[in-house]
Design a protein around this motif. Structure first.
Motif, PDB file in Angstrom:
ATOM      1  N   PRO A  97     -47.690 -30.277  44.208  1.00 16.64           N
ATOM      2  CA  PRO A  97     -49.152 -30.221  44.307  1.00 16.64           C
ATOM      3  C   PRO A  97     -49.604 -28.906  44.943  1.00 16.64           C
ATOM      4  N   ALA A  98     -50.826 -28.517  44.664  1.00 17.78           N
ATOM      5  CA  ALA A  98     -51.408 -27.317  45.262  1.00 17.78           C
ATOM      6  C   ALA A  98     -52.251 -27.721  46.465  1.00 17.78           C
ATOM      7  N   LEU A  99     -52.092 -27.005  47.533  1.00 14.76           N
ATOM      8  CA  LEU A  99     -52.873 -27.243  48.748  1.00 14.76           C
ATOM      9  C   LEU A  99     -54.089 -26.321  48.690  1.00 14.76           C
ATOM     10  N   ASP A 128     -56.313 -27.482  58.958  1.00 12.87           N
ATOM     11  CA  ASP A 128     -55.265 -26.869  59.781  1.00 12.87           C
ATOM     12  C   ASP A 128     -53.870 -27.018  59.164  1.00 12.87           C
ATOM     13  N   LYS A 129     -53.785 -27.525  57.945  1.00 12.21           N
ATOM     14  CA  LYS A 129     -52.483 -27.729  57.300  1.00 12.21           C
ATOM     15  C   LYS A 129     -52.102 -26.495  56.487  1.00 12.21           C
ATOM     16  N   SER A 130     -50.815 -26.182  56.490  1.00 10.21           N
ATOM     17  CA  SER A 130     -50.320 -25.031  55.728  1.00 10.21           C
ATOM     18  C   SER A 130     -49.191 -25.398  54.784  1.00 10.21           C
ATOM     19  N   ARG A 131     -48.706 -26.640  54.882  1.00 10.01           N
ATOM     20  CA  ARG A 131     -47.586 -27.068  54.035  1.00 10.01           C
ATOM     21  C   ARG A 131     -47.920 -28.401  53.389  1.00 10.01           C
ATOM     22  N   TRP A 182     -44.480 -40.193  48.766  1.00 10.18           N
ATOM     23  CA  TRP A 182     -44.920 -39.766  50.084  1.00 10.18           C
ATOM     24  C   TRP A 182     -45.644 -38.453  49.867  1.00 10.18           C
ATOM     25  N   LEU A 183     -46.829 -38.324  50.395  1.00 10.27           N
ATOM     26  CA  LEU A 183     -47.531 -37.060  50.427  1.00 10.27           C
ATOM     27  C   LEU A 183     -47.553 -36.624  51.886  1.00 10.27           C
ATOM     28  N   VAL A 184     -46.932 -35.496  52.169  1.00  8.87           N
ATOM     29  CA  VAL A 184     -46.812 -35.010  53.542  1.00  8.87           C
ATOM     30  C   VAL A 184     -47.612 -33.724  53.678  1.00  8.87           C
ATOM     31  N   LEU A 185     -48.557 -33.718  54.598  1.00 12.38           N
ATOM     32  CA  LEU A 185     -49.360 -32.534  54.900  1.00 12.38           C
ATOM     33  C   LEU A 185     -48.998 -32.087  56.305  1.00 12.38           C
ATOM     34  N   GLY A 186     -48.563 -30.839  56.447  1.00 13.64           N
ATOM     35  CA  GLY A 186     -48.102 -30.390  57.751  1.00 13.64           C
ATOM     36  C   GLY A 186     -48.617 -29.032  58.149  1.00 13.64           C
ATOM     37  N   THR A 187     -48.564 -28.773  59.433  1.00 13.86           N
ATOM     38  CA  THR A 187     -48.882 -27.457  59.969  1.00 13.86           C
ATOM     39  C   THR A 187     -47.627 -26.592  59.874  1.00 13.86           C
ATOM     40  N   ALA A 229     -43.375 -30.024  63.720  1.00 10.76           N
ATOM     41  CA  ALA A 229     -44.733 -29.657  63.288  1.00 10.76           C
ATOM     42  C   ALA A 229     -45.633 -30.888  63.356  1.00 10.76           C
ATOM     43  N   THR A 230     -46.924 -30.654  63.327  1.00  4.88           N
ATOM     44  CA  THR A 230     -47.892 -31.741  63.224  1.00  4.88           C
ATOM     45  C   THR A 230     -48.055 -32.073  61.752  1.00  4.88           C
ATOM     46  N   ARG A 231     -48.081 -33.364  61.410  1.00  3.75           N
ATOM     47  CA  ARG A 231     -48.182 -33.731  60.001  1.00  3.75           C
ATOM     48  C   ARG A 231     -48.823 -35.096  59.839  1.00  3.75           C
ATOM     49  N   GLU A 232     -49.271 -35.347  58.630  1.00  3.06           N
ATOM     50  CA  GLU A 232     -49.710 -36.662  58.187  1.00  3.06           C
ATOM     51  C   GLU A 232     -48.865 -37.024  56.984  1.00  3.06           C
ATOM     52  N   LEU A 233     -48.550 -38.301  56.837  1.00 10.93           N
ATOM     53  CA  LEU A 233     -47.761 -38.794  55.705  1.00 10.93           C
ATOM     54  C   LEU A 233     -48.490 -39.979  55.110  1.00 10.93           C
TER      55      LEU A 233
END
Length: 97
Positions: A43-45, A50-53, A5-10, A85-89
């Motif tokens: 991983p490095a962001l 608008d994602k911070s995590r 799972w790759l989770v990108l979140g605010t 938070a807002t996120r994509e998975l």
């Protein structure tokens, strides 16, 4: 091949909901053998918008990654994550070492 799972979140805007998610997630993660990759494995962001995590969760197989996501207990826990938070998975297969 492993599943991820790759989770990108605010930023978290509801700390209580995030705490509830963490409490509910722990036994689900244990049941599916999920491992959150940290430190040098994380991983490095670098282009975030608008994602911070960013979070990378590793499973022994893609089937386990999908089954965990589809698990009714995870879906109940997910509601707290979406409040926090807002996120994509993204679910994917690979060999990231």
């Amino acid at each position: 091949m492993k599943g991820y799972w790759l989770v990108l979140g605010t930023d978290v805007t509801d700390a209580d909901a995030q705490a509830d998610y963490g409490r509910l997630w722990a036994p689900i993660a244990a049941r599916y053998g999920a491992r959150v990759r940290r430190g040098d494995d994380a991983p490095a962001l670098v282009e975030a918008g608008d994602k911070s995590r960013i979070l990378l969760v590793e499973f022994e197989s893609l089937a386990l990654a999908k089954a965990c996501y589809d698990d009714p207990e995870y879906q109940a826990a997910r509601a707290f994550a979406l409040r926090a938070a807002t996120r994509e998975l993204v679910i994917f297969a690979g060999d990231l070492g």
